[in-house]
Scaffold this active site. Sequence first.
Site, short mmCIF file in Angstrom:
data_model
loop_
_atom_site.label_atom_id
_atom_site.label_comp_id
_atom_site.label_asym_id
_atom_site.label_seq_id
_atom_site.Cartn_x
_atom_site.Cartn_y
_atom_site.Cartn_z
N HIS A 41 0.82 -1.20 0.00
CA HIS A 41 0.00 0.00 0.00
C HIS A 41 0.86 1.26 0.00
CE1 HIS A 41 -3.92 -2.06 1.53
NE2 HIS A 41 -3.79 -2.10 0.22
N CYS A 96 3.14 -11.86 2.73
CA CYS A 96 4.17 -11.79 3.77
C CYS A 96 4.14 -13.08 4.60
CB CYS A 96 3.91 -10.59 4.68
SG CYS A 96 5.01 -10.53 6.11
N GLU A 126 -5.86 -7.68 3.99
CA GLU A 126 -5.30 -8.72 4.85
C GLU A 126 -6.40 -9.40 5.65
OE1 GLU A 126 -2.53 -9.30 8.81
OE2 GLU A 126 -2.06 -7.59 7.51
N CYS A 198 3.19 -7.79 13.65
CA CYS A 198 4.53 -8.17 13.21
C CYS A 198 5.61 -7.32 13.87
CB CYS A 198 4.62 -8.12 11.69
SG CYS A 198 5.03 -6.51 11.01
N SER A 227 -2.41 0.70 6.37
CA SER A 227 -2.85 0.54 7.75
C SER A 227 -1.76 0.92 8.74
CB SER A 227 -3.29 -0.91 7.99
OG SER A 227 -3.60 -1.13 9.35
N ASN A 228 -0.56 0.40 8.55
CA ASN A 228 0.49 0.65 9.55
C ASN A 228 0.91 2.11 9.56
OD1 ASN A 228 3.49 0.86 8.29
ND2 ASN A 228 2.24 -0.45 6.98
#
EC number: 1.17.7.4
Length: 311
Positions: A41, A96, A126, A198, A227-228
Amino acid sequence: MQIRLANPRGFCAGVDRAIDIVNRALEVFGPPIHVRHEVVHNRYVVEDLRQRGAVFVEELHEVPDDAIVIFSAHGVSKAVQEEAKRRQLQVFDATCPLVTKVHMEVIRYAREGRESILIGHAGHPEVEGTMGQYDKSYGGDIYLVEDEADVVALTVRDESKLAFVTQTTLSVDDTARVIDALRQRFPAIIGPKREDICYATTNRQDAVRQLALECGLVLVVGSVNSSNSNRLRELAERCGAEAYLIDEPSQIEASWLKGKAAVGVTAGASAPEDLVQQVIATLKNLGGEDAEEIPGREENIRFSMPKALRP
């Protein structure tokens, strides 16, 4: 004005691997290479790959027969995997490995007769992939919760046979609260030894906490659908800093810097370092000093490429 750089920041091992898979497939087979969903992304990365010959699609029906298709780093459902197999598409899976680990957990829980609860954000690819890996033919179901209110409202079939998993890119603090709520509501629930968030997400959030303590303004380099990256901006704000998510340096407004003795810069796990350096150059043109990197956790994790794409 000081410029402070988060450490670590930017690309994680899963993103590196996913981008390498697309680039290597383009080298070996030539364009076009179809990719289901944005491989990561980040608008900058996706546009660069598109110019090299990658064709991004949302669903497999957009992929021609006999084409090569790559699954994005976010993972896909069992139905997508089966459709690709039925159509005999040549697939390279850029999921991933840490997302695949979550898939393996929900597959195992289904076979054990446990229903699963996924902590995550509705609509994120995800989440859609993980939900779609749970096999309901064993008699159970998988439920999505985003916050404590969802936990309160949740109804399950058998509270004695429950398990939880999490999206890998969530807020560490928010997820801990949801897990606590799950354990209080369902005392018999089981889960992974460590939550599925993660290492890269955790490390980048820890670095932003430190950055927000030292800087009145924090700039997060990342795309709005990451998102992150969004979690980094939210965390910086919670820690008391003014914070903005930017895709590129042209989005920086001089008014943000007014009265700021220090500005912090970080990047989401799908944002390239050259964008960070462009942001630093822009800040220096606006009166910033040479950038200084804060001490942080070293990352040396690497994930292997599919055998068919290895040099």
